[in-house]
Write a protein that holds these residues in place. Structure first.
Motif, PDB file in Angstrom:
ATOM      1  N   VAL A 195     -67.424 -34.776   6.529  1.00 38.62           N
ATOM      2  CA  VAL A 195     -66.231 -33.957   6.275  1.00 38.62           C
ATOM      3  C   VAL A 195     -65.055 -34.859   5.898  1.00 38.62           C
ATOM      4  CG1 VAL A 195     -64.540 -32.419   7.368  1.00 38.62           C
ATOM      5  CG2 VAL A 195     -66.986 -32.035   7.722  1.00 38.62           C
ATOM      6  N   ALA A 196     -64.902 -35.986   6.583  1.00 35.72           N
ATOM      7  CA  ALA A 196     -63.825 -36.929   6.259  1.00 35.72           C
ATOM      8  C   ALA A 196     -64.021 -37.510   4.857  1.00 35.72           C
ATOM      9  CB  ALA A 196     -63.765 -38.049   7.296  1.00 35.72           C
ATOM     10  N   ALA A 197     -65.279 -37.704   4.446  1.00 38.02           N
ATOM     11  CA  ALA A 197     -65.555 -38.200   3.091  1.00 38.02           C
ATOM     12  C   ALA A 197     -65.029 -37.218   2.050  1.00 38.02           C
ATOM     13  CB  ALA A 197     -67.051 -38.418   2.902  1.00 38.02           C
ATOM     14  N   ARG A 198     -65.196 -35.948   2.325  1.00 33.26           N
ATOM     15  CA  ARG A 198     -64.702 -34.928   1.400  1.00 33.26           C
ATOM     16  C   ARG A 198     -63.178 -34.810   1.442  1.00 33.26           C
ATOM     17  NH1 ARG A 198     -65.353 -28.927   3.141  1.00 33.26           N
ATOM     18  NH2 ARG A 198     -63.736 -29.744   4.496  1.00 33.26           N
ATOM     19  N   ASP A 199     -62.597 -34.879   2.636  1.00 35.53           N
ATOM     20  CA  ASP A 199     -61.177 -34.577   2.791  1.00 35.53           C
ATOM     21  C   ASP A 199     -60.245 -35.765   2.583  1.00 35.53           C
ATOM     22  OD1 ASP A 199     -61.956 -32.010   3.368  1.00 35.53           O
ATOM     23  OD2 ASP A 199     -61.730 -32.224   5.540  1.00 35.53           O
ATOM     24  N   TYR A 200     -60.669 -36.967   2.991  1.00 34.70           N
ATOM     25  CA  TYR A 200     -59.738 -38.090   3.059  1.00 34.70           C
ATOM     26  C   TYR A 200     -60.005 -39.226   2.088  1.00 34.70           C
ATOM     27  CZ  TYR A 200     -58.687 -35.763   7.454  1.00 34.70           C
ATOM     28  OH  TYR A 200     -58.363 -34.832   8.403  1.00 34.70           O
ATOM     29  N   MET A 201     -61.111 -39.217   1.403  1.00 32.77           N
ATOM     30  CA  MET A 201     -61.455 -40.344   0.539  1.00 32.77           C
ATOM     31  C   MET A 201     -61.012 -40.098  -0.898  1.00 32.77           C
ATOM     32  SD  MET A 201     -62.540 -42.161   2.869  1.00 32.77           S
ATOM     33  CE  MET A 201     -62.543 -43.516   1.777  1.00 32.77           C
ATOM     34  N   ARG A 202     -60.452 -41.133  -1.486  1.00 31.38           N
ATOM     35  CA  ARG A 202     -60.025 -41.100  -2.895  1.00 31.38           C
ATOM     36  C   ARG A 202     -60.619 -42.307  -3.592  1.00 31.38           C
ATOM     37  NH1 ARG A 202     -59.161 -37.025  -0.883  1.00 31.38           N
ATOM     38  NH2 ARG A 202     -57.197 -35.930  -0.598  1.00 31.38           N
ATOM     39  N   ILE A 203     -61.454 -42.062  -4.594  1.00 30.65           N
ATOM     40  CA  ILE A 203     -62.085 -43.149  -5.340  1.00 30.65           C
ATOM     41  C   ILE A 203     -61.047 -43.741  -6.288  1.00 30.65           C
ATOM     42  CG2 ILE A 203     -63.878 -43.749  -7.001  1.00 30.65           C
ATOM     43  CD1 ILE A 203     -65.576 -41.482  -5.781  1.00 30.65           C
ATOM     44  N   GLN A 204     -60.839 -45.070  -6.180  1.00 31.98           N
ATOM     45  CA  GLN A 204     -59.870 -45.767  -7.028  1.00 31.98           C
ATOM     46  C   GLN A 204     -60.540 -46.263  -8.311  1.00 31.98           C
ATOM     47  OE1 GLN A 204     -56.440 -46.160  -6.207  1.00 31.98           O
ATOM     48  NE2 GLN A 204     -57.089 -44.612  -4.744  1.00 31.98           N
ATOM     49  N   THR A 205     -61.626 -47.017  -8.154  1.00 30.12           N
ATOM     50  CA  THR A 205     -62.341 -47.530  -9.324  1.00 30.12           C
ATOM     51  C   THR A 205     -63.849 -47.399  -9.094  1.00 30.12           C
ATOM     52  OG1 THR A 205     -62.410 -49.796  -8.465  1.00 30.12           O
ATOM     53  CG2 THR A 205     -60.549 -49.231  -9.884  1.00 30.12           C
ATOM     54  N   ILE A 206     -64.544 -47.279 -10.208  1.00 27.88           N
ATOM     55  CA  ILE A 206     -66.006 -47.222 -10.190  1.00 27.88           C
ATOM     56  C   ILE A 206     -66.498 -48.286 -11.154  1.00 27.88           C
ATOM     57  CG2 ILE A 206     -68.053 -45.829 -10.599  1.00 27.88           C
ATOM     58  CD1 ILE A 206     -66.260 -43.341 -10.200  1.00 27.88           C
ATOM     59  N   GLY A 207     -67.290 -49.202 -10.654  1.00 27.14           N
ATOM     60  CA  GLY A 207     -67.831 -50.258 -11.496  1.00 27.14           C
ATOM     61  C   GLY A 207     -69.046 -49.776 -12.273  1.00 27.14           C
TER      62      GLY A 207
ATOM     63  N   LYS B 247     -74.222 -49.304  -7.964  1.00 26.24           N
ATOM     64  CA  LYS B 247     -72.877 -49.010  -8.459  1.00 26.24           C
ATOM     65  C   LYS B 247     -71.876 -49.394  -7.382  1.00 26.24           C
ATOM     66  CE  LYS B 247     -72.026 -45.689 -11.563  1.00 26.24           C
ATOM     67  NZ  LYS B 247     -71.829 -44.364 -12.149  1.00 26.24           N
ATOM     68  N   CYS B 248     -70.776 -50.013  -7.799  1.00 27.67           N
ATOM     69  CA  CYS B 248     -69.732 -50.450  -6.867  1.00 27.67           C
ATOM     70  C   CYS B 248     -68.532 -49.512  -6.960  1.00 27.67           C
ATOM     71  CB  CYS B 248     -69.298 -51.875  -7.182  1.00 27.67           C
ATOM     72  SG  CYS B 248     -70.606 -53.074  -6.935  1.00 27.67           S
ATOM     73  N   TYR B 249     -68.065 -49.087  -5.801  1.00 30.21           N
ATOM     74  CA  TYR B 249     -66.904 -48.212  -5.714  1.00 30.21           C
ATOM     75  C   TYR B 249     -65.808 -48.917  -4.917  1.00 30.21           C
ATOM     76  CZ  TYR B 249     -69.961 -44.314  -7.000  1.00 30.21           C
ATOM     77  OH  TYR B 249     -70.825 -43.473  -7.643  1.00 30.21           O
ATOM     78  N   GLU B 250     -64.583 -48.689  -5.304  1.00 26.52           N
ATOM     79  CA  GLU B 250     -63.430 -49.063  -4.496  1.00 26.52           C
ATOM     80  C   GLU B 250     -62.705 -47.770  -4.183  1.00 26.52           C
ATOM     81  OE1 GLU B 250     -60.962 -51.974  -6.343  1.00 26.52           O
ATOM     82  OE2 GLU B 250     -62.434 -53.560  -6.060  1.00 26.52           O
ATOM     83  N   MET B 251     -62.420 -47.563  -2.894  1.00 29.19           N
ATOM     84  CA  MET B 251     -61.797 -46.299  -2.518  1.00 29.19           C
ATOM     85  C   MET B 251     -60.764 -46.495  -1.421  1.00 29.19           C
ATOM     86  SD  MET B 251     -65.074 -44.491  -0.735  1.00 29.19           S
ATOM     87  CE  MET B 251     -65.973 -44.533  -2.252  1.00 29.19           C
ATOM     88  N   ARG B 252     -59.888 -45.519  -1.345  1.00 32.06           N
ATOM     89  CA  ARG B 252     -58.845 -45.511  -0.324  1.00 32.06           C
ATOM     90  C   ARG B 252     -59.112 -44.357   0.633  1.00 32.06           C
ATOM     91  NH1 ARG B 252     -54.288 -48.565  -1.194  1.00 32.06           N
ATOM     92  NH2 ARG B 252     -54.039 -49.267  -3.323  1.00 32.06           N
ATOM     93  N   ASP B 253     -58.763 -44.607   1.874  1.00 28.94           N
ATOM     94  CA  ASP B 253     -58.788 -43.580   2.898  1.00 28.94           C
ATOM     95  C   ASP B 253     -57.349 -43.094   3.049  1.00 28.94           C
ATOM     96  OD1 ASP B 253     -58.955 -42.097   5.261  1.00 28.94           O
ATOM     97  OD2 ASP B 253     -60.532 -43.401   6.068  1.00 28.94           O
ATOM     98  N   VAL B 254     -57.118 -41.808   2.902  1.00 25.35           N
ATOM     99  CA  VAL B 254     -55.771 -41.251   2.968  1.00 25.35           C
ATOM    100  C   VAL B 254     -55.103 -41.587   4.298  1.00 25.35           C
ATOM    101  CG1 VAL B 254     -54.461 -39.079   3.005  1.00 25.35           C
ATOM    102  CG2 VAL B 254     -56.311 -39.398   1.371  1.00 25.35           C
ATOM    103  N   LYS B 255     -55.904 -41.673   5.370  1.00 25.17           N
ATOM    104  CA  LYS B 255     -55.342 -41.974   6.692  1.00 25.17           C
ATOM    105  C   LYS B 255     -54.981 -43.446   6.864  1.00 25.17           C
ATOM    106  CE  LYS B 255     -57.149 -38.218   9.378  1.00 25.17           C
ATOM    107  NZ  LYS B 255     -57.733 -37.862  10.661  1.00 25.17           N
ATOM    108  N   MET B 256     -55.594 -44.330   6.081  1.00 23.73           N
ATOM    109  CA  MET B 256     -55.302 -45.769   6.138  1.00 23.73           C
ATOM    110  C   MET B 256     -54.796 -46.194   4.770  1.00 23.73           C
ATOM    111  SD  MET B 256     -58.661 -47.203   7.945  1.00 23.73           S
ATOM    112  CE  MET B 256     -59.300 -46.588   9.451  1.00 23.73           C
ATOM    113  N   LYS B 257     -53.527 -46.064   4.543  1.00 27.40           N
ATOM    114  CA  LYS B 257     -52.961 -46.200   3.210  1.00 27.40           C
ATOM    115  C   LYS B 257     -53.087 -47.591   2.597  1.00 27.40           C
ATOM    116  CE  LYS B 257     -50.000 -42.390   3.988  1.00 27.40           C
ATOM    117  NZ  LYS B 257     -48.957 -41.604   3.621  1.00 27.40           N
ATOM    118  N   ASP B 258     -53.045 -48.626   3.380  1.00 28.01           N
ATOM    119  CA  ASP B 258     -53.047 -49.982   2.830  1.00 28.01           C
ATOM    120  C   ASP B 258     -54.441 -50.574   2.652  1.00 28.01           C
ATOM    121  OD1 ASP B 258     -50.312 -49.856   2.797  1.00 28.01           O
ATOM    122  OD2 ASP B 258     -50.082 -50.807   4.751  1.00 28.01           O
TER     123      ASP B 258
END
Length: 156
Positions: free
Chosen positions: A49-61, A68-79
């Motif tokens: 559920v957190a993957a759906r609600d809080y994750m934002r994919i920044q880049t996809i290699g 495949k390599c992903y870089e993502m941000r967690d909305v709850k951990m901004k930095d």
């Protein structure tokens, strides 16, 4: 000892008597409901559920050798930026939750869902977390016990 056996039987019955309620319609959640004990399933479900609600994919290699390599941000951990490598049979995240807790993290579930993996990679399932953990004897334990017995025998 009998109390522990009764508790184990009760928990086994609870896990096998039905399928827990799924919250979202990810195939990974349905697969987790089939595989994990109830207690572990609810922890995994929280991550899905957190993957759906809080994750934002920044880049996809680019996909290289099926990975495949992903870089993502967690909305709850901004930095924080998390790096996840995903294939059809494996997922590896920079947060190392799988190594610490034995269940996949929200970052890995997000990447697996985006990579269109519909079942949790079986390499990432730990026997102790599964519904049928007792029914799968580990051959490694048997072999190590035999070696231990031989070592004790030779010391005499």
């Amino acid at each position: 000892m009998d109390k522990q056996r009764n508790e184990t039987k009760r928990l086994n019955h609870e896990s096998t008597s039905g399928k827990p309620t799924t919250v979202i319609k990810f195939f990974l959640e349905d697969d987790a409901a089939e595989l994990y004990t109830r207690e572990i399933f609810y922890k995994v479900q929280d991550e899905i559920v957190a993957a759906r609600d809080y994750m934002r994919i920044q880049t996809i290699g680019p996909e290289i050798n099926g990975i495949k390599c992903y870089e993502m941000r967690d909305v709850k951990m901004k930095d924080m930026i998390f790096k996840v490598e995903v294939s059809k049979t494996h997922a590896n995240c920079s947060c190392k939750k799988f190594l610490l807790c034995g269940i996949l993290c929200r970052h890995a579930f997000c990447a697996l869902n985006h990579f269109e993996v519909f079942k949790i990679p079986r390499r990432l399932l730990l026997n102790r977390r599964m519904k049928n953990a007792e029914s799968k004897p580990s051959s490694k334990v048997v072999v190590s016990n035999e070696i231990l017995i031989w070592r004790l025998y030779l010391r005499k």
